[in-house]
Design an enzyme around this catalytic site. Sequence first.
Site, PDB file in Angstrom:
ATOM      1  N   GLU A 267      65.446  83.691 -13.634  1.00 18.37           N
ATOM      2  CA  GLU A 267      64.876  82.344 -13.624  1.00 18.37           C
ATOM      3  C   GLU A 267      63.389  82.303 -13.972  1.00 18.37           C
ATOM      4  O   GLU A 267      62.539  81.967 -13.113  1.00 18.37           O
ATOM      5  CB  GLU A 267      65.135  81.665 -12.268  1.00 18.37           C
TER       6      GLU A 267
ATOM      7  N   ASN B 150      72.456  80.545 -14.098  1.00 21.54           N
ATOM      8  CA  ASN B 150      72.363  80.146 -12.695  1.00 21.54           C
ATOM      9  C   ASN B 150      72.488  78.637 -12.666  1.00 21.54           C
ATOM     10  O   ASN B 150      71.607  77.924 -13.157  1.00 21.54           O
ATOM     11  CB  ASN B 150      71.016  80.562 -12.092  1.00 21.54           C
TER      12      ASN B 150
ATOM     13  N   TYR C 226      73.098  75.222 -10.312  1.00 21.17           N
ATOM     14  CA  TYR C 226      73.179  74.603  -8.993  1.00 21.17           C
ATOM     15  C   TYR C 226      73.420  73.098  -9.074  1.00 21.17           C
ATOM     16  O   TYR C 226      74.254  72.574  -8.365  1.00 21.17           O
ATOM     17  CB  TYR C 226      71.899  74.878  -8.185  1.00 21.17           C
TER      18      TYR C 226
ATOM     19  N   GLU D 117      74.474  83.047 -10.683  1.00 21.46           N
ATOM     20  CA  GLU D 117      74.228  82.426  -9.377  1.00 21.46           C
ATOM     21  C   GLU D 117      74.874  81.054  -9.351  1.00 21.46           C
ATOM     22  O   GLU D 117      74.810  80.311 -10.342  1.00 21.46           O
ATOM     23  CB  GLU D 117      72.730  82.215  -9.094  1.00 21.46           C
TER      24      GLU D 117
ATOM     25  N   HIS E  40      62.883  89.684  -9.795  1.00 19.01           N
ATOM     26  CA  HIS E  40      63.271  88.461  -9.076  1.00 19.01           C
ATOM     27  C   HIS E  40      62.081  88.062  -8.202  1.00 19.01           C
ATOM     28  O   HIS E  40      62.162  88.017  -6.982  1.00 19.01           O
ATOM     29  CB  HIS E  40      64.548  88.698  -8.270  1.00 19.01           C
TER      30      HIS E  40
ATOM     31  N   ARG F 232      75.378  91.968  -7.466  1.00 22.06           N
ATOM     32  CA  ARG F 232      74.116  91.784  -8.185  1.00 22.06           C
ATOM     33  C   ARG F 232      72.959  91.779  -7.190  1.00 22.06           C
ATOM     34  O   ARG F 232      72.968  91.011  -6.228  1.00 22.06           O
ATOM     35  CB  ARG F 232      74.143  90.456  -8.961  1.00 22.06           C
TER      36      ARG F 232
HETATM   37  O1  IFM Z   1      67.421  81.625  -3.455  1.00 22.16           O
HETATM   38  C1  IFM Z   1      67.311  81.235  -4.779  1.00 22.16           C
HETATM   39  C2  IFM Z   1      67.296  82.444  -5.692  1.00 22.16           C
HETATM   40  O2  IFM Z   1      66.298  83.341  -5.354  1.00 22.16           O
HETATM   41  C3  IFM Z   1      67.095  82.023  -7.118  1.00 22.16           C
HETATM   42  N1  IFM Z   1      68.018  80.989  -7.482  1.00 22.16           N
HETATM   43  C4  IFM Z   1      68.194  79.871  -6.616  1.00 22.16           C
HETATM   44  C5  IFM Z   1      68.441  80.345  -5.205  1.00 22.16           C
HETATM   45  C6  IFM Z   1      68.609  79.147  -4.252  1.00 22.16           C
HETATM   46  O3  IFM Z   1      67.441  78.393  -4.252  1.00 22.16           O
END
Ligand code: IFM
Length: 455
Positions: free
Chosen positions: A177, A303, A305, A363, A132, A88
């Site tokens: 995002e 995504n 985290y 992500e 992005h 990706r």
């Molecule tokens: O690096 C970023 C990415 O560009 C978008 N999502 C989170 C990642 C980590 O912060």
Amino acid sequence: MTNYPSALRTPLSRADFGPGFQWGCSTSSFQIEGGAQAGGRVPSIWDTFCEQPGVIRDGSDGKVACDHYHRWPEDMDLGKAMGLNAYRFSISWPRIMSAPGAAPNEEGLQFYSDLIDGVLARGLVPWVTLYHWDLPQYLQDAGGWSSRDTVAAFVHYADVVTRRLGSRVKHWITHNEPWCTAIHGNFDGMHAPGLKSLPTALQVCHHVLLSHGLAVPVIRANVPGARVGIALSLHPVMPASDTPQDLEAVARHDAFRNRWFLDPLYGRGFPADTLALMGDAAPVMQPGDVEAIAVPTDFLGVNYYFPEVVRHDPAGGFLATRVIHPEGRERTDFGWEVAPQGMTDLLLRIARDYQPGEMYVTENGSSYDDVVQADGSIEDHARRHYLVRHLQAVRTAQEQGVPVKGYFAWSLLDNFEWSEGYLRRFGLAYVDFATQRRTLKLSGQWYRDFLHGAA
Ligand code: IFM
């Protein structure tokens, strides 16, 4: 391949995730490409932002980054050697559309055409993100995403790109995002263009979603067999305590952090309570916008985290909430909570509440302060552990019926981490930015071995 002692073998295999599961890594144009002035590229908002003193922690920029613009064959060889079957990446809008009304830049299109051929030649499926965060600066000069004209410009750009590349690329992600585009870019000023205006941020948010909705049918028309979606940054939201105030704060925070995007995309319109809280800052919408945003898609990109813990705080902006960082929780060196259970919870919740036909983790990753050993190796045990546990969490969600069809680790390479510059490393491969040498970290070796059925 590494010979793992049985205690370190993973109780999970690639095959468990099903045939056709997409195993990838994600990157983005500004973060890795460099080649800032090559091939007719014009400045993006990030080039301009990086020039402002003090906004990037190490004072760096994206002029060279990982020099992927020149080194992509080596990077794709790495992806193939890791056993990925998908890659990706995003397209740099300023490489394609160099001025308002100008013809598309053939050199820019050719760069991505060659990259895509290279990805396919190595047996990887290309997944392309159209936006992005690297908006052409000339569009920002005309109002950026707060101007409705940028919506039309995006749809035109999407048309140009998908006409040219759509015979070889079937998987398209409109935006990465939108929260970050809108809020970090226009409210807290952490990202380009660095504005600090709530009404602007909320208008940007609406326009970004609208541009997604209007681009999807254009992409479908240009790409036979297209699979189109959007990638959202989503967070499980937890209360700081079980007081009624904190529980209500969770609902308000979740409504803006997650439902503000998911509800309109899945045909429910913007959450009415949140709209009411916005008051005069609420975005201007036109008749038909809400319907356009709800265009059916083929998948949702998630995504994930970390979860967010919130408490009620009357001083916490229009939501009257505050994100807190409780002591005693496992965190990465970036300070982000490590909570694999949050991945399972989030995927289950989205499947339950919105029923996307397919979901992809577009992500997921972690930033640790990597140390290069005397022998050149990078023994990032913590990142490997993070990766293993999050894959297990994805599998748990799958076992409970969630249609997760792929996992993309963030990121293939250490890269330019926005306002943190090069201080935060997320790569499965270490990049020595002085020499541009890539070295697969222990985590990357583990992912490779796992994908080859040897971990
Ligand atoms: O690096 C970023 C990415 O560009 C978008 N999502 C989170 C990642 C980590 O912060």
